[in-house]
Design an enzyme around this catalytic site. Structure first.
Site, mmCIF file in Angstrom:
data_model
loop_
_atom_site.group_PDB
_atom_site.id
_atom_site.type_symbol
_atom_site.label_atom_id
_atom_site.label_comp_id
_atom_site.label_asym_id
_atom_site.label_seq_id
_atom_site.Cartn_x
_atom_site.Cartn_y
_atom_site.Cartn_z
ATOM 1 N N LYS A 165 1.279 10.277 -30.529
ATOM 2 C CA LYS A 165 1.887 10.746 -29.662
ATOM 3 C C LYS A 165 2.861 9.879 -28.537
ATOM 4 C CE LYS A 165 1.489 14.581 -31.576
ATOM 5 N NZ LYS A 165 2.697 15.396 -32.142
ATOM 6 N N ASP A 193 5.397 9.992 -33.072
ATOM 7 C CA ASP A 193 5.911 11.399 -33.012
ATOM 8 C C ASP A 193 6.297 11.337 -31.650
ATOM 9 O OD1 ASP A 193 6.686 13.762 -33.045
ATOM 10 O OD2 ASP A 193 4.857 14.939 -33.497
ATOM 11 N N GLU A 218 9.159 10.376 -36.113
ATOM 12 C CA GLU A 218 9.390 11.689 -36.022
ATOM 13 C C GLU A 218 10.085 12.117 -34.786
ATOM 14 O OE1 GLU A 218 5.774 13.803 -37.285
ATOM 15 O OE2 GLU A 218 6.375 15.767 -36.362
ATOM 16 N N ASP A 241 10.735 17.744 -37.038
ATOM 17 C CA ASP A 241 9.984 18.813 -36.872
ATOM 18 C C ASP A 241 10.475 19.938 -36.097
ATOM 19 O OD1 ASP A 241 7.684 20.481 -36.147
ATOM 20 O OD2 ASP A 241 6.367 18.775 -35.731
ATOM 21 N N LYS A 265 5.711 24.240 -39.316
ATOM 22 C CA LYS A 265 4.670 24.717 -38.684
ATOM 23 C C LYS A 265 4.758 26.313 -38.842
ATOM 24 C CE LYS A 265 4.023 21.677 -34.969
ATOM 25 N NZ LYS A 265 4.885 20.225 -34.950
HETATM 26 MG MG MG Z 1 5.684 16.901 -34.838
#
Ligand code: MG
Length: 367
Positions: A165, A193, A218, A241, A265
């Site tokens: 992250k 990401d 990402e 994403d 997702k």
């Molecule tokens: Mg992501």
């Protein structure tokens, strides 16, 4: 077969690490999840779950799940839960948008279809390709050395794919990526990401600062256009994403060469039915995928396992086992990680038995 009731319970999901932090200082200490039960006139019932990543990640929030279910569920009474495309059409006609509200109902109806047919959901989603699927571990945003230590620890538990992250201060993020890269072994995969957290000039600095590191980038920026500009100025493999929320943008992204991998997702797309459509299109177009959800407990993890198990392994970049991030068990029968991998149940449906007796009074009761 007819739907005669929809019940939803709010459940708290605490975390082993105490909190989960990502771009822009956003964090969650206890996830607010919703378990949904769809009951039918045959006595067969199905279960789903939806858990937004807090209220500030996607246009979704936990109380919105319950409010949306109160609005939508009465309009589904009398409908056949096994006719899933038709059911999704009815949901979309009754409530515009709000895909996350529909996700747990759709998931529960796949559970019902599995129980009616005697087949696991992965078989109904296209077939079981392998006995297990590969997982990534999300590494909460903290200091670079501490993130590297966490990666080493999760590597020792069997993970080989790590999603850092980042999306914070660009110089610190460069240090995070370099520190973690230093503890990886050949064959490991590293994804940075940013969760939309960088402005375009910051993303450009980061991709240049880590140009010699083997790392995937990402969702660096908020908009598709910004991400595409960064993509066109880096040779790092590129993942989209947050921007991939329907089939139209998937087709556009493919045409633009905007990404190498997408993250699908389940609740972002509106359930297993719509995620299957996106998954199947990705396979046809040659795009690898991370198959997952925004967050969740045992029921979401089971749904992810079935979705991933029914995806050709060469297209399955990774998935994740959300039910290992915290101590609470909300359903029996859910997948358990073994050496960085998990298996979808062989039982009919999702193969989970929620611990309803531990959930307290329902938040939503329709029918
Ligand atoms: Mg992501």
């Amino acid at each position: 077969m007819r739907i005669i009731g929809v019940t939803a319970w709010q459940v708290d999901l605490p975390l082993h690490e105490g909190s989960y932090k990502w771009s822009g200082g956003k964090s969650v200490a206890v996830f607010d999840s919703t378990v949904v039960r769809v009951t039918t006139d045959t006595g067969i019932e199905g279960f789903g779950e939806v858990c937004p990543l807090g209220p500030a990640y996607l246009p979704a929030y936990a109380n919105g799940v319950r409010a949306g279910l109160k609005e939508l569920a009465p309009k589904l009474l009398g409908e056949d839960p096994t006719q899933l495309l038709k059911l999704n059409h009815i949901m979309d006609a009754a409530l515009k948008g709000h895909p996350y509200v529909k996700s747990a109902i759709d998931m529960a109806c796949w559970d019902i279809l599995g129980k009616v047919s005697g087949l696991p959901v992965c078989v109904l989603l296209g077939g079981r390709y392998a006995n297990d699927v590969v997982l990534y571990r999300a590494i909460s945003q903290i200091d670079p050395d501490a993130m590297a230590a966490n990666v080493a620890g999760y590597r020792a538990e069997g993970y080989r794919k790590f999603q850092l992250k980042v999306g914070g201060d660009p110089d610190t993020d460069i240090a995070r990526i370099q520190a973690v890269s230093g503890v990886l072994q050949p064959g490991d995969r590293l994804v940075a990401d940013a969760n939309t957290g960088w402005l375009q000039h910051e993303a450009m600095r980061v991709v240049r600062g880590v140009r010699d590191v083997d790392v995937y980038i990402e969702q660096p920026c908020l908009t598709y256009a910004e991400c595409l500009a960064v993509r066109r100025n880096t040779t790092h493999p590129f993942v989209l994403d947050e921007n991939i929320d329907d089939l139209g943008v998937l087709v556009k992204g493919h045409a633009d060469g905007a990404m190498d991998v997408v993250n699908l997702k389940i609740s972002k797309l509106g359930g297993l039915t719509k995620t299957k459509q996106a998954r199947d299109l990705c396979v046809s177009l040659g795009i690898a995928m991370t198959l997952e959800d925004s967050w969740g407990g045992d029921i979401v993890t089971a749904a992810i396992a079935h979705l991933a198990a029914s995806t050709p392994p060469s297209f399955q970049f990774s998935s994740t086992d959300f039910n290992s991030y915290g101590p609470r068990v909300i359903a029996d029968g859910a997948p358990k990680r073994v050496n960085g991998r998990m298996s979808a149940s062989t039982a009919p449906g999702l193969g989970v038995s929620p611990r309803l007796g531990e959930f307290g009074k329902p938040a939503v009761e329709v029918g």
